[in-house]
Design a protein around this motif. Structure first.
Motif, mmCIF file in Angstrom:
data_model
loop_
_atom_site.group_PDB
_atom_site.id
_atom_site.type_symbol
_atom_site.label_atom_id
_atom_site.label_comp_id
_atom_site.label_asym_id
_atom_site.label_seq_id
_atom_site.Cartn_x
_atom_site.Cartn_y
_atom_site.Cartn_z
ATOM 1 N N TYR A 149 0.845 -1.189 0.000
ATOM 2 C CA TYR A 149 0.000 0.000 0.000
ATOM 3 C C TYR A 149 0.881 1.239 0.000
ATOM 4 N N LYS A 150 1.372 1.559 -1.198
ATOM 5 C CA LYS A 150 2.229 2.731 -1.380
ATOM 6 C C LYS A 150 2.207 3.119 -2.843
ATOM 7 N N GLU A 151 2.582 4.369 -3.120
ATOM 8 C CA GLU A 151 2.819 4.815 -4.484
ATOM 9 C C GLU A 151 4.221 5.396 -4.539
ATOM 10 N N THR A 152 4.855 5.301 -5.706
ATOM 11 C CA THR A 152 6.241 5.747 -5.816
ATOM 12 C C THR A 152 6.465 6.498 -7.115
ATOM 13 N N MET A 153 7.555 7.248 -7.149
ATOM 14 C CA MET A 153 8.055 7.869 -8.368
ATOM 15 C C MET A 153 9.517 7.491 -8.488
ATOM 16 N N GLU A 154 9.877 6.863 -9.622
ATOM 17 C CA GLU A 154 11.216 6.326 -9.827
ATOM 18 C C GLU A 154 11.991 7.232 -10.800
ATOM 19 N N ILE A 155 13.206 7.596 -10.405
ATOM 20 C CA ILE A 155 14.033 8.515 -11.189
ATOM 21 C C ILE A 155 15.429 7.933 -11.332
ATOM 22 N N GLY A 156 15.955 7.936 -12.555
ATOM 23 C CA GLY A 156 17.312 7.467 -12.805
ATOM 24 C C GLY A 156 18.202 8.598 -13.293
ATOM 25 N N ARG A 157 19.397 8.253 -13.732
ATOM 26 C CA ARG A 157 20.303 9.265 -14.269
ATOM 27 C C ARG A 157 19.636 9.892 -15.499
ATOM 28 N N ASP A 158 19.725 11.195 -15.613
ATOM 29 C CA ASP A 158 18.918 11.902 -16.615
ATOM 30 C C ASP A 158 19.579 11.982 -17.977
ATOM 31 N N TRP A 159 20.872 11.677 -18.066
ATOM 32 C CA TRP A 159 21.567 11.797 -19.345
ATOM 33 C C TRP A 159 21.550 10.487 -20.137
ATOM 34 N N ASP A 160 20.886 9.469 -19.627
ATOM 35 C CA ASP A 160 20.864 8.188 -20.304
ATOM 36 C C ASP A 160 20.246 8.342 -21.691
ATOM 37 N N SER A 161 20.953 7.886 -22.723
ATOM 38 C CA SER A 161 20.475 8.059 -24.097
ATOM 39 C C SER A 161 19.377 7.081 -24.476
ATOM 40 N N GLU A 162 19.251 5.987 -23.725
ATOM 41 C CA GLU A 162 18.275 4.958 -24.064
ATOM 42 C C GLU A 162 17.042 4.996 -23.173
ATOM 43 N N TRP A 163 17.251 5.202 -21.884
ATOM 44 C CA TRP A 163 16.139 5.152 -20.925
ATOM 45 C C TRP A 163 15.913 6.548 -20.352
ATOM 46 N N PHE B 23 38.931 1.725 -4.613
ATOM 47 C CA PHE B 23 38.694 0.456 -5.304
ATOM 48 C C PHE B 23 37.385 0.458 -6.086
ATOM 49 N N PHE B 24 36.328 1.015 -5.500
ATOM 50 C CA PHE B 24 35.007 0.956 -6.131
ATOM 51 C C PHE B 24 34.728 2.132 -7.072
ATOM 52 N N ASP B 25 35.612 3.134 -7.101
ATOM 53 C CA ASP B 25 35.306 4.370 -7.836
ATOM 54 C C ASP B 25 34.893 4.106 -9.275
ATOM 55 N N ASP B 26 35.676 3.323 -10.001
ATOM 56 C CA ASP B 26 35.373 3.100 -11.415
ATOM 57 C C ASP B 26 34.337 2.000 -11.629
ATOM 58 N N LYS B 27 33.773 1.495 -10.536
ATOM 59 C CA LYS B 27 32.734 0.467 -10.613
ATOM 60 C C LYS B 27 31.353 1.021 -10.273
ATOM 61 N N VAL B 28 31.311 2.312 -9.856
ATOM 62 C CA VAL B 28 30.023 2.947 -9.537
ATOM 63 C C VAL B 28 29.885 4.315 -10.201
ATOM 64 N N ASN B 29 30.850 4.687 -11.043
ATOM 65 C CA ASN B 29 30.887 6.057 -11.566
ATOM 66 C C ASN B 29 29.848 6.343 -12.649
ATOM 67 N N GLU B 30 29.207 5.323 -13.200
ATOM 68 C CA GLU B 30 28.210 5.547 -14.247
ATOM 69 C C GLU B 30 26.827 5.912 -13.675
ATOM 70 N N GLN B 31 26.714 5.892 -12.358
ATOM 71 C CA GLN B 31 25.516 6.375 -11.651
ATOM 72 C C GLN B 31 24.240 5.650 -12.099
ATOM 73 N N CYS B 32 24.286 4.333 -12.108
ATOM 74 C CA CYS B 32 23.125 3.518 -12.496
ATOM 75 C C CYS B 32 22.189 3.314 -11.304
ATOM 76 N N HIS B 33 21.865 4.413 -10.632
ATOM 77 C CA HIS B 33 21.104 4.346 -9.393
ATOM 78 C C HIS B 33 19.614 4.602 -9.638
ATOM 79 N N ASN B 34 18.856 4.462 -8.569
ATOM 80 C CA ASN B 34 17.409 4.690 -8.617
ATOM 81 C C ASN B 34 17.010 5.555 -7.425
ATOM 82 N N LEU B 35 16.522 6.757 -7.730
ATOM 83 C CA LEU B 35 15.970 7.641 -6.704
ATOM 84 C C LEU B 35 14.474 7.380 -6.627
#
Length: 356
Positions: free
Chosen positions: A139-153, A198-210
Protein backbone atom coordinates in the motif's frame (compact mmCIF):
# COMPACT_ATOMS: atom_id res chain seq x y z
CA UNK A 1 21.45 1.48 20.42
CA UNK A 2 18.36 0.01 18.79
CA UNK A 3 17.78 -3.71 18.46
CA UNK A 4 16.72 -5.04 15.10
CA UNK A 5 16.61 -7.99 12.70
CA UNK A 6 17.78 -10.10 9.71
CA UNK A 7 16.83 -13.18 7.61
CA UNK A 8 18.17 -15.29 4.76
CA UNK A 9 16.83 -16.76 1.56
CA UNK A 10 18.55 -18.33 -1.43
CA UNK A 11 16.50 -18.63 -4.61
CA UNK A 12 17.27 -20.24 -7.95
CA UNK A 13 17.33 -17.78 -10.84
CA UNK A 14 17.47 -18.22 -14.60
CA UNK A 15 21.01 -17.65 -15.78
CA UNK A 16 22.40 -17.51 -12.24
CA UNK A 17 22.90 -20.70 -10.26
CA UNK A 18 22.17 -19.17 -6.89
CA UNK A 19 21.04 -15.69 -6.02
CA UNK A 20 21.37 -14.37 -2.52
CA UNK A 21 18.31 -12.39 -1.46
CA UNK A 22 19.51 -11.70 2.07
CA UNK A 23 22.52 -12.90 3.99
CA UNK A 24 22.35 -15.91 6.28
CA UNK A 25 23.23 -15.08 9.89
CA UNK A 26 25.56 -17.07 12.10
CA UNK A 27 24.51 -18.07 15.60
CA UNK A 28 24.15 -15.01 17.78
CA UNK A 29 25.64 -16.46 20.94
CA UNK A 30 23.20 -14.30 22.87
CA UNK A 31 24.59 -11.06 21.44
CA UNK A 32 21.93 -8.44 20.70
CA UNK A 33 21.83 -7.03 17.18
CA UNK A 34 21.93 -3.26 17.01
CA UNK A 35 21.83 -0.45 14.48
CA UNK A 36 24.66 1.88 15.51
CA UNK A 37 24.71 5.62 14.94
CA UNK A 38 27.99 6.48 13.19
CA UNK A 39 29.29 10.02 12.70
CA UNK A 40 30.46 10.07 9.08
CA UNK A 41 31.87 13.58 9.38
CA UNK A 42 34.90 11.98 11.04
CA UNK A 43 35.59 10.19 7.76
CA UNK A 44 34.81 13.13 5.47
CA UNK A 45 36.93 15.53 7.53
CA UNK A 46 39.74 13.13 8.43
CA UNK A 47 43.24 14.61 8.33
CA UNK A 48 45.04 11.28 8.08
CA UNK A 49 44.67 7.74 6.79
CA UNK A 50 44.49 6.51 10.38
CA UNK A 51 41.47 8.72 11.12
CA UNK A 52 39.69 7.45 8.00
CA UNK A 53 40.49 3.88 8.96
CA UNK A 54 38.86 4.31 12.36
CA UNK A 55 35.50 5.34 10.92
CA UNK A 56 35.78 2.83 8.09
CA UNK A 57 36.28 0.06 10.64
CA UNK A 58 33.14 1.17 12.52
CA UNK A 59 31.07 1.13 9.34
CA UNK A 60 32.32 -2.21 8.05
CA UNK A 61 31.89 -3.82 11.48
CA UNK A 62 28.26 -2.65 11.54
CA UNK A 63 27.69 -3.90 8.00
CA UNK A 64 29.17 -7.25 8.95
CA UNK A 65 27.08 -7.62 12.08
CA UNK A 66 23.79 -6.00 11.17
CA UNK A 67 23.86 -4.66 7.65
CA UNK A 68 22.38 -1.34 8.83
CA UNK A 69 23.71 1.93 10.24
CA UNK A 70 22.27 5.32 11.10
CA UNK A 71 24.65 7.74 9.40
CA UNK A 72 24.98 11.13 11.09
CA UNK A 73 27.34 13.88 9.97
CA UNK A 74 26.69 12.84 6.37
CA UNK A 75 26.81 16.36 4.99
CA UNK A 76 23.29 16.56 3.52
CA UNK A 77 21.42 19.36 5.34
CA UNK A 78 17.80 18.70 6.24
CA UNK A 79 16.64 21.46 3.91
CA UNK A 80 18.32 19.71 0.96
CA UNK A 81 16.11 16.62 1.35
CA UNK A 82 13.12 17.24 -0.95
CA UNK A 83 10.34 15.92 1.27
CA UNK A 84 8.22 19.07 1.10
CA UNK A 85 6.46 20.44 -1.95
CA UNK A 86 8.89 18.85 -4.41
CA UNK A 87 8.07 15.30 -3.28
CA UNK A 88 4.81 15.55 -1.39
CA UNK A 89 3.49 17.96 -4.01
CA UNK A 90 4.14 15.46 -6.77
CA UNK A 91 1.92 12.84 -5.17
CA UNK A 92 -0.79 15.48 -4.70
CA UNK A 93 -1.01 15.95 -8.47
CA UNK A 94 -4.20 14.74 -10.20
CA UNK A 95 -4.28 11.01 -10.89
CA UNK A 96 -4.42 11.50 -14.65
CA UNK A 97 -1.14 13.46 -14.60
CA UNK A 98 0.64 10.83 -12.52
CA UNK A 99 -0.75 7.98 -14.63
CA UNK A 100 0.59 9.67 -17.77
CA UNK A 101 4.08 9.16 -16.30
CA UNK A 102 3.57 5.46 -15.59
CA UNK A 103 6.45 3.04 -15.00
CA UNK A 104 6.69 0.72 -18.02
CA UNK A 105 9.92 -1.26 -18.16
CA UNK A 106 12.28 -2.87 -15.60
CA UNK A 107 15.35 -1.91 -17.64
CA UNK A 108 14.32 1.72 -17.55
CA UNK A 109 12.90 1.59 -14.00
CA UNK A 110 11.56 5.12 -14.30
CA UNK A 111 8.17 6.69 -13.76
CA UNK A 112 5.13 6.63 -11.52
CA UNK A 113 4.00 3.41 -9.80
CA UNK A 114 0.42 3.46 -8.58
CA UNK A 115 -0.77 1.86 -5.34
CA UNK A 116 -0.78 -1.94 -5.54
CA UNK A 117 1.31 -2.37 -8.69
CA UNK A 118 4.49 -3.39 -6.92
CA UNK A 119 4.74 -6.26 -4.46
CA UNK A 120 8.21 -6.45 -2.96
CA UNK A 121 9.05 -9.96 -1.82
CA UNK A 122 11.87 -12.48 -1.66
CA UNK A 123 10.20 -14.70 -4.23
CA UNK A 124 11.39 -14.80 -7.85
CA UNK A 125 8.36 -16.81 -9.07
CA UNK A 126 6.09 -14.54 -11.18
CA UNK A 127 2.97 -16.59 -10.38
CA UNK A 128 3.68 -16.50 -6.65
CA UNK A 129 4.31 -12.77 -6.75
CA UNK A 130 1.09 -12.20 -8.72
CA UNK A 131 -0.83 -14.14 -6.08
CA UNK A 132 0.77 -12.10 -3.30
CA UNK A 133 -0.05 -8.87 -5.13
CA UNK A 134 -3.68 -9.95 -5.46
CA UNK A 135 -3.93 -11.01 -1.83
CA UNK A 136 -1.89 -8.28 -0.13
CA UNK A 137 -0.48 -5.56 -2.41
CA UNK A 138 2.00 -3.03 -1.06
CA UNK A 139 0.00 0.00 0.00
CA UNK A 140 2.23 2.73 -1.38
CA UNK A 141 2.82 4.81 -4.48
CA UNK A 142 6.24 5.75 -5.82
CA UNK A 143 8.06 7.87 -8.37
CA UNK A 144 11.22 6.33 -9.83
CA UNK A 145 14.03 8.52 -11.19
CA UNK A 146 17.31 7.47 -12.81
CA UNK A 147 20.30 9.27 -14.27
CA UNK A 148 18.92 11.90 -16.61
CA UNK A 149 21.57 11.80 -19.35
CA UNK A 150 20.86 8.19 -20.30
CA UNK A 151 20.47 8.06 -24.10
CA UNK A 152 18.27 4.96 -24.06
CA UNK A 153 16.14 5.15 -20.92
CA UNK A 154 14.44 8.47 -20.23
CA UNK A 155 13.04 9.81 -17.00
CA UNK A 156 9.32 10.53 -16.87
CA UNK A 157 9.10 14.18 -15.83
CA UNK A 158 5.88 16.09 -15.18
CA UNK A 159 5.45 19.36 -17.02
CA UNK A 160 7.15 22.30 -15.33
CA UNK A 161 3.76 24.02 -15.12
CA UNK A 162 2.35 21.03 -13.20
CA UNK A 163 5.29 20.63 -10.82
CA UNK A 164 7.52 23.73 -10.76
CA UNK A 165 11.21 23.02 -10.00
CA UNK A 166 10.48 19.31 -9.45
CA UNK A 167 12.89 18.12 -12.13
CA UNK A 168 15.84 20.29 -11.10
CA UNK A 169 15.30 19.57 -7.41
CA UNK A 170 15.40 15.83 -8.02
CA UNK A 171 18.40 15.98 -10.33
CA UNK A 172 20.35 17.97 -7.77
CA UNK A 173 19.39 15.54 -5.02
CA UNK A 174 20.28 12.54 -7.21
CA UNK A 175 23.81 13.92 -7.63
CA UNK A 176 24.09 14.70 -3.92
CA UNK A 177 23.16 11.12 -3.04
CA UNK A 178 25.55 9.66 -5.60
CA UNK A 179 28.40 11.68 -4.11
CA UNK A 180 27.58 10.33 -0.64
CA UNK A 181 27.41 6.82 -2.06
CA UNK A 182 30.94 7.19 -3.44
CA UNK A 183 32.20 8.33 -0.04
CA UNK A 184 30.53 5.48 1.84
CA UNK A 185 31.84 2.96 -0.69
CA UNK A 186 35.32 4.40 -0.13
CA UNK A 187 34.90 3.76 3.59
CA UNK A 188 33.81 0.20 2.83
CA UNK A 189 36.84 -0.28 0.59
CA UNK A 190 39.16 0.92 3.32
CA UNK A 191 37.44 -1.28 5.89
CA UNK A 192 37.91 -4.31 3.63
CA UNK A 193 41.59 -3.45 2.97
CA UNK A 194 40.94 -2.93 -0.74
CA UNK A 195 42.31 0.57 -1.14
CA UNK A 196 40.16 3.66 -0.78
CA UNK A 197 39.25 4.12 -4.47
CA UNK A 198 38.69 0.46 -5.30
CA UNK A 199 35.01 0.96 -6.13
CA UNK A 200 35.31 4.37 -7.84
CA UNK A 201 35.37 3.10 -11.42
CA UNK A 202 32.73 0.47 -10.61
CA UNK A 203 30.02 2.95 -9.54
CA UNK A 204 30.89 6.06 -11.57
CA UNK A 205 28.21 5.55 -14.25
CA UNK A 206 25.52 6.38 -11.65
CA UNK A 207 23.12 3.52 -12.50
CA UNK A 208 21.10 4.35 -9.39
CA UNK A 209 17.41 4.69 -8.62
CA UNK A 210 15.97 7.64 -6.70
CA UNK A 211 12.62 6.56 -5.33
CA UNK A 212 10.07 8.93 -3.82
CA UNK A 213 7.61 7.05 -1.64
CA UNK A 214 4.18 8.02 -0.38
CA UNK A 215 2.19 5.81 1.94
CA UNK A 216 -1.31 7.35 1.96
CA UNK A 217 -3.54 7.35 5.04
CA UNK A 218 -5.50 4.10 5.25
CA UNK A 219 -8.04 2.49 7.54
CA UNK A 220 -5.95 0.48 9.98
CA UNK A 221 -8.28 -2.49 9.63
CA UNK A 222 -7.19 -2.89 6.00
CA UNK A 223 -3.58 -3.46 7.05
CA UNK A 224 -4.22 -6.43 9.33
CA UNK A 225 -4.76 -9.01 6.59
CA UNK A 226 -2.34 -11.91 6.45
CA UNK A 227 0.81 -10.77 4.67
CA UNK A 228 -0.38 -7.17 4.32
CA UNK A 229 2.08 -4.33 4.84
CA UNK A 230 2.85 -0.94 3.42
CA UNK A 231 5.87 -2.67 1.89
CA UNK A 232 6.39 -6.41 2.29
CA UNK A 233 9.47 -8.04 3.79
CA UNK A 234 12.39 -7.84 1.37
CA UNK A 235 16.08 -7.18 0.94
CA UNK A 236 17.40 -4.48 -1.39
CA UNK A 237 19.10 -5.28 -4.68
CA UNK A 238 22.22 -3.18 -5.20
CA UNK A 239 25.22 -1.98 -3.19
CA UNK A 240 23.75 0.37 -0.59
CA UNK A 241 20.42 2.02 0.14
CA UNK A 242 20.25 5.55 1.56
CA UNK A 243 16.88 6.00 3.30
CA UNK A 244 15.53 9.38 4.34
CA UNK A 245 12.69 8.76 6.80
CA UNK A 246 10.08 11.12 8.15
CA UNK A 247 9.04 11.03 11.82
CA UNK A 248 6.06 8.69 11.32
CA UNK A 249 8.07 5.49 11.39
CA UNK A 250 7.17 2.04 10.15
CA UNK A 251 10.53 0.60 9.02
CA UNK A 252 11.24 -2.72 10.70
CA UNK A 253 14.09 -5.23 10.40
CA UNK A 254 14.05 -8.92 11.24
CA UNK A 255 16.18 -10.74 13.77
CA UNK A 256 17.63 -13.87 12.13
CA UNK A 257 17.40 -15.88 15.32
CA UNK A 258 14.06 -14.87 16.82
CA UNK A 259 12.45 -14.12 13.40
CA UNK A 260 10.70 -11.16 15.02
CA UNK A 261 10.50 -7.72 13.39
CA UNK A 262 11.62 -4.74 15.48
CA UNK A 263 11.16 -1.03 14.61
CA UNK A 264 14.09 0.98 13.24
CA UNK A 265 12.91 4.15 14.95
CA UNK A 266 13.60 7.40 13.02
CA UNK A 267 16.64 9.22 14.43
CA UNK A 268 16.64 12.95 13.56
CA UNK A 269 19.26 14.17 11.08
CA UNK A 270 20.47 10.67 10.23
CA UNK A 271 20.22 8.60 7.07
CA UNK A 272 19.51 4.90 7.38
CA UNK A 273 22.09 3.06 5.25
CA UNK A 274 21.88 -0.65 4.57
CA UNK A 275 23.69 -3.25 2.50
CA UNK A 276 22.04 -4.54 -0.68
CA UNK A 277 22.22 -8.05 -2.08
CA UNK A 278 24.82 -7.30 -4.76
CA UNK A 279 27.31 -5.86 -2.27
CA UNK A 280 26.65 -8.78 0.04
CA UNK A 281 27.32 -11.15 -2.85
CA UNK A 282 30.38 -9.10 -3.91
CA UNK A 283 31.81 -9.44 -0.40
CA UNK A 284 31.10 -13.18 -0.28
CA UNK A 285 28.52 -12.49 2.47
CA UNK A 286 31.10 -10.77 4.68
CA UNK A 287 28.76 -7.76 4.58
CA UNK A 288 25.17 -8.53 5.53
CA UNK A 289 22.07 -7.92 3.43
CA UNK A 290 19.19 -7.67 5.86
CA UNK A 291 15.50 -8.39 5.48
CA UNK A 292 13.21 -5.46 6.32
CA UNK A 293 9.67 -4.19 5.73
CA UNK A 294 7.43 -1.15 6.22
CA UNK A 295 4.41 -1.62 8.43
CA UNK A 296 1.77 0.69 9.80
CA UNK A 297 2.44 2.65 13.00
CA UNK A 298 -0.37 3.01 15.50
CA UNK A 299 -3.51 4.45 13.92
CA UNK A 300 -5.51 7.44 15.07
CA UNK A 301 -8.98 6.68 16.40
CA UNK A 302 -11.52 8.38 14.12
CA UNK A 303 -14.71 6.80 15.52
CA UNK A 304 -15.80 4.05 17.88
CA UNK A 305 -14.91 1.30 15.43
CA UNK A 306 -12.11 2.56 13.22
CA UNK A 307 -8.57 3.87 13.30
CA UNK A 308 -6.70 5.54 10.45
CA UNK A 309 -3.00 4.99 9.90
CA UNK A 310 -1.30 8.32 9.10
CA UNK A 311 0.41 9.33 5.88
CA UNK A 312 4.09 8.39 5.68
CA UNK A 313 6.65 9.84 3.31
CA UNK A 314 10.20 8.73 2.66
CA UNK A 315 12.90 8.86 -0.01
CA UNK A 316 15.12 5.91 -0.88
CA UNK A 317 18.23 6.19 -3.00
CA UNK A 318 19.07 2.72 -4.26
CA UNK A 319 22.78 2.68 -5.10
CA UNK A 320 23.93 0.26 -7.78
CA UNK A 321 27.19 -0.73 -9.43
CA UNK A 322 27.70 0.19 -13.06
CA UNK A 323 25.37 -2.05 -15.05
CA UNK A 324 28.40 -3.21 -17.05
CA UNK A 325 30.23 -4.31 -13.89
CA UNK A 326 30.98 -7.92 -13.09
CA UNK A 327 30.23 -8.75 -9.48
CA UNK A 328 32.61 -11.48 -8.35
CA UNK A 329 34.12 -12.34 -4.98
CA UNK A 330 36.26 -9.46 -3.73
CA UNK A 331 39.84 -9.90 -2.54
CA UNK A 332 40.12 -10.34 1.22
CA UNK A 333 36.62 -11.83 1.45
CA UNK A 334 37.36 -15.50 1.92
CA UNK A 335 39.39 -18.16 0.12
CA UNK A 336 36.43 -19.65 -1.77
CA UNK A 337 33.71 -17.78 -3.67
CA UNK A 338 30.18 -18.76 -2.66
CA UNK A 339 28.66 -17.44 -5.88
CA UNK A 340 29.60 -17.36 -9.56
CA UNK A 341 30.24 -13.95 -11.13
CA UNK A 342 27.13 -12.06 -12.25
CA UNK A 343 26.54 -8.99 -14.42
CA UNK A 344 25.20 -6.20 -12.20
CA UNK A 345 22.69 -4.89 -14.75
CA UNK A 346 21.24 -8.30 -15.51
CA UNK A 347 20.87 -8.99 -11.80
CA UNK A 348 19.10 -5.73 -10.98
CA UNK A 349 16.76 -5.90 -13.98
CA UNK A 350 15.92 -9.52 -13.19
CA UNK A 351 14.89 -8.62 -9.66
CA UNK A 352 12.81 -5.67 -10.87
CA UNK A 353 11.08 -7.70 -13.57
CA UNK A 354 9.94 -10.24 -10.97
CA UNK A 355 8.83 -7.60 -8.45
CA UNK A 356 6.53 -5.77 -10.89
Amino acid sequence: MLTFTVKSFVVASKGVRLRTLATAAAASGGKAFTIPVIDFSKFKQAQSAVEKQETAAEIVTAFKESGFVYLSGHGIPRERVPKGMASKGFFALPTEIKDSLAWEDPRANRGYVQIGRERVTQSSDPDEIAALREKAPDYKETMEIGRDWDSEWKNQWPKESDAPLFKQTMLDFFQTCHNLHVDVMRSVAIGLDLGERFFDDKVNEQCHNLRLLSYPPIKSSLLVKDGQARAGAHSDYGTLTLLFQDSVGGLEVQNPHTKSFIPAIPVPDTIVVNIGDLLSRWSNDVLRSTLHRVVAPAGKQVNDKEKVTPHRQSIAFFCNPNFSAEVACLPNCGPHAKYPPVNAGDYIVGRLAATY
